[in-house]
Scaffold this motif. Structure first.
Motif, mmCIF file in Angstrom:
data_model
loop_
_atom_site.group_PDB
_atom_site.id
_atom_site.type_symbol
_atom_site.label_atom_id
_atom_site.label_comp_id
_atom_site.label_asym_id
_atom_site.label_seq_id
_atom_site.Cartn_x
_atom_site.Cartn_y
_atom_site.Cartn_z
ATOM 1 N N GLY A 85 0.852 -1.190 0.000
ATOM 2 C CA GLY A 85 0.000 0.000 0.000
ATOM 3 C C GLY A 85 0.882 1.231 0.000
ATOM 4 O O GLY A 85 2.110 1.124 0.069
ATOM 5 N N HIS A 86 0.271 2.412 -0.097
ATOM 6 C CA HIS A 86 1.082 3.637 -0.029
ATOM 7 C C HIS A 86 0.491 4.604 0.974
ATOM 8 O O HIS A 86 -0.730 4.731 1.086
ATOM 9 C CB HIS A 86 1.278 4.276 -1.408
ATOM 10 C CG HIS A 86 0.044 4.751 -2.111
ATOM 11 N ND1 HIS A 86 -0.410 6.047 -2.026
ATOM 12 C CD2 HIS A 86 -0.825 4.116 -2.939
ATOM 13 C CE1 HIS A 86 -1.486 6.187 -2.773
ATOM 14 N NE2 HIS A 86 -1.771 5.032 -3.336
ATOM 15 N N TYR A 87 1.399 5.252 1.718
ATOM 16 C CA TYR A 87 0.955 6.189 2.747
ATOM 17 C C TYR A 87 1.070 7.638 2.287
ATOM 18 O O TYR A 87 0.708 8.556 3.014
ATOM 19 C CB TYR A 87 1.722 5.957 4.070
ATOM 20 C CG TYR A 87 3.201 6.283 3.999
ATOM 21 C CD1 TYR A 87 3.651 7.584 4.177
ATOM 22 C CD2 TYR A 87 4.144 5.293 3.726
ATOM 23 C CE1 TYR A 87 5.005 7.890 4.090
ATOM 24 C CE2 TYR A 87 5.486 5.585 3.644
ATOM 25 C CZ TYR A 87 5.921 6.891 3.819
ATOM 26 O OH TYR A 87 7.252 7.195 3.714
ATOM 27 N N THR A 118 -9.555 7.409 0.705
ATOM 28 C CA THR A 118 -9.642 6.160 -0.058
ATOM 29 C C THR A 118 -8.315 5.799 -0.718
ATOM 30 O O THR A 118 -8.002 4.624 -0.905
ATOM 31 C CB THR A 118 -10.777 6.251 -1.111
ATOM 32 O OG1 THR A 118 -10.980 4.976 -1.693
ATOM 33 C CG2 THR A 118 -10.474 7.253 -2.203
ATOM 34 N N ASP A 119 -7.525 6.811 -1.082
ATOM 35 C CA ASP A 119 -6.278 6.623 -1.856
ATOM 36 C C ASP A 119 -5.085 7.099 -1.045
ATOM 37 O O ASP A 119 -4.687 8.233 -1.148
ATOM 38 C CB ASP A 119 -6.392 7.391 -3.181
ATOM 39 C CG ASP A 119 -5.241 7.116 -4.127
ATOM 40 O OD1 ASP A 119 -4.467 6.191 -3.883
ATOM 41 O OD2 ASP A 119 -5.123 7.861 -5.119
ATOM 42 N N ASP A 120 -4.423 6.260 -0.264
ATOM 43 C CA ASP A 120 -4.725 4.845 -0.081
ATOM 44 C C ASP A 120 -4.769 4.548 1.409
ATOM 45 O O ASP A 120 -4.735 3.408 1.829
ATOM 46 C CB ASP A 120 -3.634 4.039 -0.804
ATOM 47 C CG ASP A 120 -3.729 2.522 -0.608
ATOM 48 O OD1 ASP A 120 -4.856 2.001 -0.602
ATOM 49 O OD2 ASP A 120 -2.682 1.907 -0.416
ATOM 50 N N LYS A 121 -4.858 5.608 2.231
ATOM 51 C CA LYS A 121 -4.738 5.367 3.669
ATOM 52 C C LYS A 121 -5.876 4.506 4.208
ATOM 53 O O LYS A 121 -5.633 3.544 4.930
ATOM 54 C CB LYS A 121 -4.666 6.701 4.418
ATOM 55 C CG LYS A 121 -3.313 7.397 4.236
ATOM 56 C CD LYS A 121 -3.288 8.739 4.940
ATOM 57 C CE LYS A 121 -1.884 9.332 4.921
ATOM 58 N NZ LYS A 121 -1.874 10.715 5.443
ATOM 59 N N GLU A 152 5.945 6.950 -2.037
ATOM 60 C CA GLU A 152 6.211 7.636 -3.316
ATOM 61 C C GLU A 152 5.322 7.148 -4.453
ATOM 62 O O GLU A 152 5.652 7.370 -5.613
ATOM 63 C CB GLU A 152 7.685 7.439 -3.715
ATOM 64 C CG GLU A 152 8.656 8.050 -2.716
ATOM 65 C CD GLU A 152 10.087 8.073 -3.254
ATOM 66 O OE1 GLU A 152 10.533 7.064 -3.831
ATOM 67 O OE2 GLU A 152 10.737 9.118 -3.096
ATOM 68 N N GLU A 153 4.197 6.509 -4.122
ATOM 69 C CA GLU A 153 3.357 5.984 -5.204
ATOM 70 C C GLU A 153 2.853 7.106 -6.085
ATOM 71 O O GLU A 153 2.822 6.990 -7.305
ATOM 72 C CB GLU A 153 2.176 5.184 -4.630
ATOM 73 C CG GLU A 153 1.492 4.280 -5.654
ATOM 74 C CD GLU A 153 0.446 4.962 -6.522
ATOM 75 O OE1 GLU A 153 0.083 4.391 -7.551
ATOM 76 O OE2 GLU A 153 -0.001 6.074 -6.181
ATOM 77 N N GLU A 154 2.459 8.215 -5.460
ATOM 78 C CA GLU A 154 1.860 9.315 -6.236
ATOM 79 C C GLU A 154 2.906 10.106 -7.026
ATOM 80 O O GLU A 154 2.559 11.024 -7.764
ATOM 81 C CB GLU A 154 1.067 10.250 -5.313
ATOM 82 C CG GLU A 154 -0.084 9.575 -4.545
ATOM 83 C CD GLU A 154 -1.240 9.113 -5.427
ATOM 84 O OE1 GLU A 154 -1.127 9.168 -6.667
ATOM 85 O OE2 GLU A 154 -2.260 8.673 -4.858
ATOM 86 N N VAL A 155 4.177 9.768 -6.843
ATOM 87 C CA VAL A 155 5.213 10.423 -7.650
ATOM 88 C C VAL A 155 5.988 9.389 -8.474
ATOM 89 O O VAL A 155 7.135 9.603 -8.848
ATOM 90 C CB VAL A 155 6.176 11.294 -6.792
ATOM 91 C CG1 VAL A 155 5.479 12.568 -6.355
ATOM 92 C CG2 VAL A 155 6.687 10.548 -5.564
ATOM 93 N N SER A 179 -5.061 -3.266 -1.739
ATOM 94 C CA SER A 179 -6.335 -2.548 -1.755
ATOM 95 C C SER A 179 -6.004 -1.085 -2.032
ATOM 96 O O SER A 179 -5.679 -0.321 -1.119
ATOM 97 C CB SER A 179 -7.066 -2.709 -0.424
ATOM 98 O OG SER A 179 -7.523 -4.042 -0.290
ATOM 99 N N ASP A 180 -6.018 -0.715 -3.276
ATOM 100 C CA ASP A 180 -5.706 0.656 -3.699
ATOM 101 C C ASP A 180 -6.463 0.944 -4.990
ATOM 102 O O ASP A 180 -5.979 1.614 -5.880
ATOM 103 C CB ASP A 180 -4.184 0.793 -3.896
ATOM 104 C CG ASP A 180 -3.757 2.228 -4.187
ATOM 105 O OD1 ASP A 180 -4.478 3.158 -3.784
ATOM 106 O OD2 ASP A 180 -2.699 2.402 -4.833
ATOM 107 N N SER A 181 -7.663 0.361 -5.080
ATOM 108 C CA SER A 181 -8.482 0.567 -6.284
ATOM 109 C C SER A 181 -9.940 0.584 -5.836
ATOM 110 O O SER A 181 -10.218 0.879 -4.682
ATOM 111 C CB SER A 181 -8.180 -0.530 -7.312
ATOM 112 O OG SER A 181 -8.428 -1.813 -6.784
HETATM 113 MN MN MN Z 1 -3.389 4.816 -4.757
#
Ligand code: MN
Ligand code: BES
Ligand code: MN
Length: 453
Positions: A85-87, A118-121, A152-155, A179-181
């Motif tokens: 997951g990503h924080y 929801t994205d993604d916490k 760093e998922e969003e970058v 779970s990120d969708s």
């Molecule tokens: Mn996400």
């Protein structure tokens, strides 16, 4: 007490903890927030230890830290799964469009509103709470679990790929769970078995060496905005097909049973139009809306700038025009191939009288997981148990680039157990997470470990 009873009994506390997590503005794109991103990683480390996961590591990268944890007490004869997951979160702008401040989570109408809800916490947190429930009630988990939570998922996950490669043994697992969708719709639990990839571009067109009076020069010199406009217009034909040579060569056609399965899903085009705020749908001829957004590649402009954009009128011929655009890719398209094709197309159509520079941003490969994969089937059973209704298979239009890395480097399939909803406004003002989905997500994740064992 059962694991499921424990979850029911602790719902209120789980929500309060999620609020604490959401209060940390872990905006990865913004250098000014690097301290907050690090604080969020540390919050997770403490939280994981608090729920009984003893082995937790914080790894510094060239960018934001990676949180890694593992619980291997189930033993070597049990399978091992990796939760990813990503924080990190997207920037909250435009701030004035939020009903309540993005980092002051607020519950309204059974939904929690905050950036990252929801994205993604929120989605990742459901997994942590399921692990907690198992550990508190049973003192152990029925399978071995590893966790990889990045910042760093969003970058573009720039530091994650090399880290996964360098730690392939450490991360070895039978399957990855993410779970990120999103689910297909409220009350319709789903497994997403494919994600699109991404190629992101920036184009800069330079005409005159400086801005010119449009009365004195207009009509006699190249205008970079006009030229950029011609380039933009060259990408699609009137049927919505992309006009780049070779663009569709590697596109895997939808299988007949997939087309049928898409067609069988309840789809309300009026609701879809209302959700997007459009008069009508539009896209590539010969495909349905679900096919267009799940299984067809796209080219879309994301931003454009140039010339005079202030108040009033200014008769000027600009020196510069710029735009950002990106392609969503489908199996088996490859970002590096698409980059070459896009570049060749631009060289072909651009006027020689302007200077055109093309810059590539991060990309990601599309992915597809076989629907009969045992881990996918276990997740389907866990969904059925918690929602008490048959789950459906869907594909997704968004991208999670590391999924392809997991497939290539770890040789592990990924189960995409989306808990969000399409109207959760991820990346937008008023991002939210439905609390029923949060609690059902915890139960699903709790059942999942039993099903996987
Ligand atoms: Mn996400
Ligand atoms: N969680 C999303 C991806 C997503 C959302 C997949 C909904 C399927 C359904 C992820 O955080 C995201 O925003 N990804 C970016 C790509 C990334 C390289 C910036 C995207 O899809 O634009
Ligand atoms: Mn995102």
């Amino acid at each position: 007490m059962s694991v499921i009873d424990y979850i029911a009994e602790n719902e209120t506390r789980f929500l309060e903890e999620l609020k604490d997590y959401l209060r940390i503005p872990s905006i990865s794109t913004d250098k000014e927030h690097a301290g907050e991103v690090a604080r969020c990683a540390n919050w997770l480390v403490d939280h994981l230890k608090g729920i009984g996961v003893e082995h937790v590591e914080l790894h510094e990268t060239g960018g934001h830290p990676i949180v890694y944890a593992e619980f291997m007490e189930a033993g070597p004869d049990k399978p091992t799964y990796l939760i990813y997951g990503h924080y990190d979160v997207q920037p909250p702008d435009p701030l004035e469009l939020w009903t309540s401040p993005p980092f002051e989570p607020e519950v309204r109408d059974g939904k929690i509103f905050a950036r990252g809800a929801t994205d993604d916490k929120g989605q990742l947190f459901a997994h942590l709470k399921a692990v907690e429930a198992h550990l508190k009630i049973n003192g152990t988990l029925p399978v071995n679990v590893k966790m990889l939570i990045e910042g760093e998922e969003e970058v573009g996950s720039v530091h994650l790929d090399p880290w996964v490669e360098a730690n392939r043994e450490k991360l070895a697992c039978d399957a990855v769970v993410i779970s990120d969708s999103s689910m297909y719709a409220k009350g319709i639990p789903s497994i997403m078995y494919s994600l699109r990839g991404l190629s992101y571009f920036e184009i800069e067109v330079t005409g005159p060496s400086h801005d010119l009076h449009s009365g004195l020069y207009g009509g006699a010199v190249p205008n970079p905005i006009n030229e950029l406009g011609r380039i933009i217009a060259s990408f699609h034909d009137p049927d919505g097909r992309i006009q780049i040579d070779g663009f569709y060569d590697d596109v895997r056609d939808l299988e007949a049973d997939e087309r049928q399965a898409f067609a069988d899903l309840p789809f309300d085009v009026e609701a879809f139009k209302a959700e997007a705020g459009v008069n009508d749908v539009q896209g590539e001829a010969g495909f349905t809306t679900l096919e267009r957004k799940w299984a067809r590649p796209t080219l879309d402009f994301n931003g454009i700038i140039g010339g005079f954009t202030g108040e009033g009128a200014k008769t000027v011929l600009p020196s510069l025009a710029k735009a950002k655009f990106s392609c969503r890719l489908v199996p088996d398209q490859q970002p590096h191939v698409i980059e070459e094709l896009v570049e060749a197309h631009i060289r072909k159509v651009a006027s020689p009288n302007v200077k055109v520079e093309l810059h590539f941003h991060h990309g990601g490969k599309p992915v597809i997981t076989e629907r009969d994969n045992p881990a996918v089937q276990a997740a389907m059973r866990a969904l059925k148990k918690s929602w008490d209704t048959d789950p459906v298979f869907i594909r997704g239009g968004g991208s999670i680039p590391v999924v392809a890395t997991f497939a290539e480097v770890l040789e592990s399939p990924t189960v995409l157990l989306g808990l969000g909803l399409n109207d959760d406004r991820l990346h937008s003002p008023d991002e939210k997470f439905d609390l029923e989905n949060f609690y059902q997500g915890i139960r699903t994740a709790a059942y999942l470990w039993d099903e996987l064992a």
